[in-house]
Design an enzyme around this catalytic site. Structure first.
Site, PDB file in Angstrom:
ATOM      1  CG  LEU A  16     -10.287  11.192  -4.336  1.00 32.12           C
ATOM      2  CD1 LEU A  16     -11.529  10.484  -4.391  1.00 32.12           C
ATOM      3  CD2 LEU A  16     -10.655  12.593  -4.828  1.00 32.12           C
ATOM      4  CB  THR A  62       0.837   8.569  -0.509  1.00 34.74           C
ATOM      5  OG1 THR A  62       0.415   7.255  -1.364  1.00 34.74           O
ATOM      6  CG2 THR A  62       0.897   9.640  -1.557  1.00 34.74           C
ATOM      7  CE  LYS A  66       1.911   4.963   1.494  1.00 34.99           C
ATOM      8  NZ  LYS A  66       0.717   4.137   1.695  1.00 34.99           N
ATOM      9  CG  ASN A  87      -0.527   5.892   6.501  1.00 34.19           C
ATOM     10  OD1 ASN A  87      -0.296   5.641   7.793  1.00 34.19           O
ATOM     11  ND2 ASN A  87      -1.888   5.828   6.032  1.00 34.19           N
ATOM     12  CG  ASP A 102      -1.377   2.781   4.474  1.00 37.48           C
ATOM     13  OD1 ASP A 102      -2.416   3.316   4.053  1.00 37.48           O
ATOM     14  OD2 ASP A 102      -0.352   3.043   4.064  1.00 37.48           O
ATOM     15  CE  LYS A 155      11.834  -0.942  -5.091  1.00 33.46           C
ATOM     16  NZ  LYS A 155      10.727  -0.077  -5.800  1.00 33.46           N
TER      17      LYS A 155
END
Length: 272
Positions: A16, A62, A66, A87, A102, A155
């Site tokens: 959005l 995004t 990133k 970002n 963020d 990770k």
């Protein structure tokens, strides 16, 4: 000349960001347009070149880019440097600068509302794109005990090298361990519209747990709905999205846009 901005990621059609930024461009009379840029990893270099050549004025970044975009910047600053996650990209003195909004988004939207942060135990689920920003925002809010769990343990180990205070919880033990936490943040894509979800419910969480979903599309994921019906305190990712967008807009335009009722209603109408 009309300025051009955009967002890169994959998948990206659910974003959005164009709605948010184009609303503000219109409100403040800025001759600019923000659009979705559907990009593969091989396209990143060319997109950065377009910023250097002033064909693009700036971009948001995004999943899954990133971290992957960092080596194409001239420098990363502030929270981007601390989190190792970018970002927002802008051009400053012909230098490609990577920033992170963020961290601010999460703090402004939710963490500033939480009392006695330093006494809370927090769990971050997921170790991908937004996870370093989530960890840094929790740390900046004074939270000392932060754990992480991810389907791919490697990770988590990688993130622990950057944030050595992290405790790692094996993914297969997650449903048993969630009862120990005061704050749980979903930083995965689980629950995203048309995507997969958690394969267990969160029935063992504390009565006073705070659950934050970084997802905003849909506004209510399956886990969000379940915990809301249980009477738990829940937040979706919409406020974080709006606040991180507000800071990106400021970095590009040096105008701090108002988060008014019209923009909130507009975003909500797109998510119904």
């Amino acid at each position: 000349m009309k300025k051009k901005f955009g967002i890169i990621g994959k998948p990206i059609k659910h974003s959005l960001s164009p709605v948010l930024h184009n609303y503000w461009f219109n409100k403040y009379g800025i001759d600019a347009r923000y659009s979705i840029i559907d990009a593969d990893e091989k396209d990143l270099k060319n997109i950065i070149k377009k910023i250097k050549d002033h064909e693009l004025s700036g971009i948001n970044v995004t999943l899954p880019y990133k971290q992957k975009i960092i080596h194409l910047t001239d420098k990363i600053v502030n929270d981007a440097h601390l989190a190792g996650s970018v970002n927002t990209i802008l051009l400053d003195d012909d230098k490609i600068v990577g920033e992170n909004t963020d961290v601010f988004g999460l703090q402004a939207a939710y963490l500033k509302e939480i009392d006695n942060c330093s006494t809370k135990d927090a769990l971050v689920i997921g170790a991908g794109g937004v996870a370093p920003s989530v960890i840094l925002s929790l740390q900046k809010s004074g939270i000392k005990k932060i754990s992480i769990s991810n389907r791919t343990k490697e990770k988590c180990i990688f993130l622990k090298k950057k944030f050595n205070f992290l405790s790692i919880i094996p993914w297969e033990k997650l449903d048993k361990e969630i009862k120990n936490f005061d704050i749980i943040i979903n930083a995965t894509s689980l629950g995203l519209k048309d995507g997969e979800d958690f394969n267990f419910n969160f029935s063992s969480t504390k009565n006073n747990v705070i659950y934050i979903d970084t997802i905003y599309n849909p506004l209510e994921t399956k886990t969000y709905k379940f915990l809301k019906e249980e009477g738990k305190k829940v937040f979706n990712g919409l406020d974080m999205f709006i606040y991180q967008g507000q800071k990106s807009f400021y970095l590009w335009n040096k105008i701090n846009p108002e988060i008014d009722n019209n923009v909130i209603e507009l975003l909500n109408s797109k998510l119904k």
